[in-house]
Design an enzyme around this catalytic site. Sequence first.
Site, PDB file in Angstrom:
ATOM      1  N   GLU A 170      27.349  77.092  26.258  1.00 54.25           N
ATOM      2  CA  GLU A 170      26.147  77.750  25.465  1.00 54.25           C
ATOM      3  C   GLU A 170      26.137  79.350  25.756  1.00 54.25           C
ATOM      4  O   GLU A 170      25.087  79.505  26.042  1.00 54.25           O
ATOM      5  CB  GLU A 170      24.910  77.023  25.753  1.00 54.25           C
ATOM      6  CG  GLU A 170      24.758  75.471  25.224  1.00 54.25           C
ATOM      7  CD  GLU A 170      23.370  75.080  25.192  1.00 54.25           C
ATOM      8  OE1 GLU A 170      22.545  75.645  25.690  1.00 54.25           O
ATOM      9  OE2 GLU A 170      23.212  74.050  24.612  1.00 54.25           O
ATOM     10  N   GLU A 382      26.459  67.548  24.584  1.00 52.61           N
ATOM     11  CA  GLU A 382      24.717  67.351  24.909  1.00 52.61           C
ATOM     12  C   GLU A 382      23.969  67.049  23.715  1.00 52.61           C
ATOM     13  O   GLU A 382      24.243  67.452  22.830  1.00 52.61           O
ATOM     14  CB  GLU A 382      24.493  68.789  25.443  1.00 52.61           C
ATOM     15  CG  GLU A 382      24.654  69.211  26.933  1.00 52.61           C
ATOM     16  CD  GLU A 382      23.930  70.287  27.428  1.00 52.61           C
ATOM     17  OE1 GLU A 382      22.814  70.579  26.963  1.00 52.61           O
ATOM     18  OE2 GLU A 382      24.553  70.941  28.213  1.00 52.61           O
TER      19      GLU A 382
HETATM   20  C1  BGP Z   1      20.956  73.243  27.013  1.00 48.89           C
HETATM   21  C2  BGP Z   1      21.599  73.332  28.333  1.00 48.89           C
HETATM   22  C3  BGP Z   1      21.065  72.448  29.359  1.00 48.89           C
HETATM   23  C4  BGP Z   1      20.000  71.611  29.346  1.00 48.89           C
HETATM   24  C5  BGP Z   1      19.559  71.668  28.079  1.00 48.89           C
HETATM   25  C6  BGP Z   1      17.957  71.032  27.922  1.00 48.89           C
HETATM   26  O1  BGP Z   1      20.634  74.344  26.346  1.00 48.89           O
HETATM   27  O2  BGP Z   1      22.975  73.666  28.003  1.00 48.89           O
HETATM   28  O3  BGP Z   1      21.790  72.950  30.530  1.00 48.89           O
HETATM   29  O4  BGP Z   1      19.095  72.326  30.102  1.00 48.89           O
HETATM   30  O5  BGP Z   1      19.708  72.599  27.131  1.00 48.89           O
HETATM   31  O6  BGP Z   1      17.358  72.281  27.781  1.00 48.89           O
HETATM   32  P1  BGP Z   1      15.958  72.602  28.545  1.00 48.89           P
HETATM   33  O7  BGP Z   1      16.381  72.115  30.062  1.00 48.89           O
HETATM   34  O8  BGP Z   1      15.548  73.869  28.370  1.00 48.89           O
HETATM   35  O9  BGP Z   1      15.045  71.498  28.057  1.00 48.89           O
END
Ligand code: BGP
Length: 484
Positions: A170, A382
Site C-alpha cells: 500500500e 488483503e
Molecule cells: C491496510 C493495511 C493493513 C491493515 C488494514 C486494515 O491498509 O495494509 O496493515 O492495517 O489496512 O486497516 P486498519 O488497521 O486501519 O483498520
Amino acid sequence: MMQANKTAFPENFLWGSASAAYQVEGAWDADGKGPSIWDEFVKVPGTTYKNTNGDVAVDHYHHLEEDVRLMAEMGLKTYRFSIAWARIFPSSMDEVNQKGLDFYHKLIDLCLENNIEPMVTIYHWDLPLFLQQKYRGWESREVIADFKKYAVTLFEAYGSKVKYWITINEQNIFTRMGWMTAQHPPKMSSEEKLYYQVNHNVFLAHAEAVLAFQDLVPGGMIGASFALHPSYAIDCKPENVVAKMDYDDLKNYWWMDVYAHGRYPKAAMKYLQTKGVAPEFEPGDAELLAEAAKHVDFMGVNYYRSDVVEYNPLDGVDSSGVFNTTGEKGSMTIPGVPGLYKNPLNSNLPTTDWDWTIDPIGIRIGCRDITSRYNLPIIISENGLGAFDTLEEDGSIHDPYRITYLAEHLKEIKLAIEEGSEVLAYCTWSFTDLLSWLNGYQKRYGFVYVDQYEEAVEPSLKRYKKDSYYWYKDIIASDGETLF
Ligand code: BGP
C-alpha cells in the site's frame, strides 16, 4: 454478466490470510532488532488510539509455533506476512543481523512443513529508524539502493523456499498518511510536491527489487500490493463522470499504471505539472520503471471499500476528512480536493463501525478493471472486516458479521473469475487479531481472537478460535463449494 454455467474456484487456489510484522510480532527490540520509524512514532502521545503500540502486539514472535499450528489446523494454503527490515538491518546497511534472518527462516520452514505457501511482503511500512535519521528515508533517492540491498538479502536467504513476493504494501496509503495527512511517520501534512517525489522514489526502489528478483528467484512471482478504491460517479452528470476519471487517475491508476505499464497516467501528470508538484525524473528513471513493469507477475490488491465521487468546485471541500479511529459510527467526515472531486457517503451501502463502506461488488469491479487494463493475474492480498468482537465466558466468539462480509466478497471474486479475471490467491485480513495501526486493538480482524486489550496491563495473549475460524476451515476444505 450473469451466467448459468458456473465454474469452480481454480485448482490450487491459494486460500490465505495475512498480517504485517509491526502489527503482530511484538518483541520490538528482541534478538538484535533495531527500532523502526513506527517504534518511535507511536511513543509520541496522541498519535494512535489510546496511545496503543506494537511493542508486544500479539507477541507472534514468541507464539510462532502456536500460530502456525492454528493455521495448519485450519488448512490454510498461504500465509502472507511481512519482514521487519529493522530485524535484518538494525542499525546500518553494512551489517546483517543473523538472528533476524533466522526468525523468518523458522517461520518459513514452519509454514512449509505444514503445506502452507509462505507469501512474503518485503516492506509493510516499518522503515528502520536509522535510515530516517540518516537521510529522511523515502524522501531521499539513497533509499533506492538500500531497499534493493535489503530485498536482495531476502531473495538470497529465502528465494529457494518462497515463491510469492510482494515488494511494497500500500504505497498509496503510507505515502499519503506520511506526507499529506500527518497520520503516519514522518507526520508531514500537505507536502504535495514531496509526496509525489517520495512516491517516485518508492516506485524506483520497487523497480530495482523486481529486476534483481529475476536472476535470484527463478520461477518466483513478484508484484506490489495496492490499496484499491474502486469508484462510482455519484450520478450521470457529465462533470461527475469527469470527476470520477480524475479520481481514478490520481487515486488508483497513478500507482497501478506504474507497476503494470511503467508509466504515469497522462492527464494526472499534466495536472500535477501545471500545479508544479509533479515528480522530478532523473535520466534512466523512465527506462527503469518501464523495464521493471515487464517483469511484474501479478497485481496485489488490498480491498476494503469503494468510494463515491462527485465534482468538487474550486471553492468546495478542502480536507482529507476526519478519520474515525474510535469505532463511533458516523464520526468520519467527507474528504475532497477543490477543483477535482469529493467523496460523499454511498447511501446504497452499509458501513462498518469505523465508517468504512461495505461493498462486496466493489471487489469484482476492481478485478474486472485490473484485468481489462493490465491483463495481469491478481492476488487479493488483503480483505476483511474490522469489528468489535466479544469473548464469551465459554471462550467462544460469535462473529456472523465477519462471516457474512467474507462470504459476500468471495462470491463476487468467484464471479470475477467467471468473467475472466485470473485470481491466484485470496488473503483475508487477518489470521489472528492484531494491532490496527491507528485504531488500537479493539478493531479486530482475525479468525483467532487474542486477548490483548489496550486497557489490560498484562494481557494473557491467549488465542481463541472465533466462529469465522471454523467457517473458513470449511470453505478451504470444500474449495469454496460451501459458499453456495
Ligand atoms: C491496510 C493495511 C493493513 C491493515 C488494514 C486494515 O491498509 O495494509 O496493515 O492495517 O489496512 O486497516 P486498519 O488497521 O486501519 O483498520
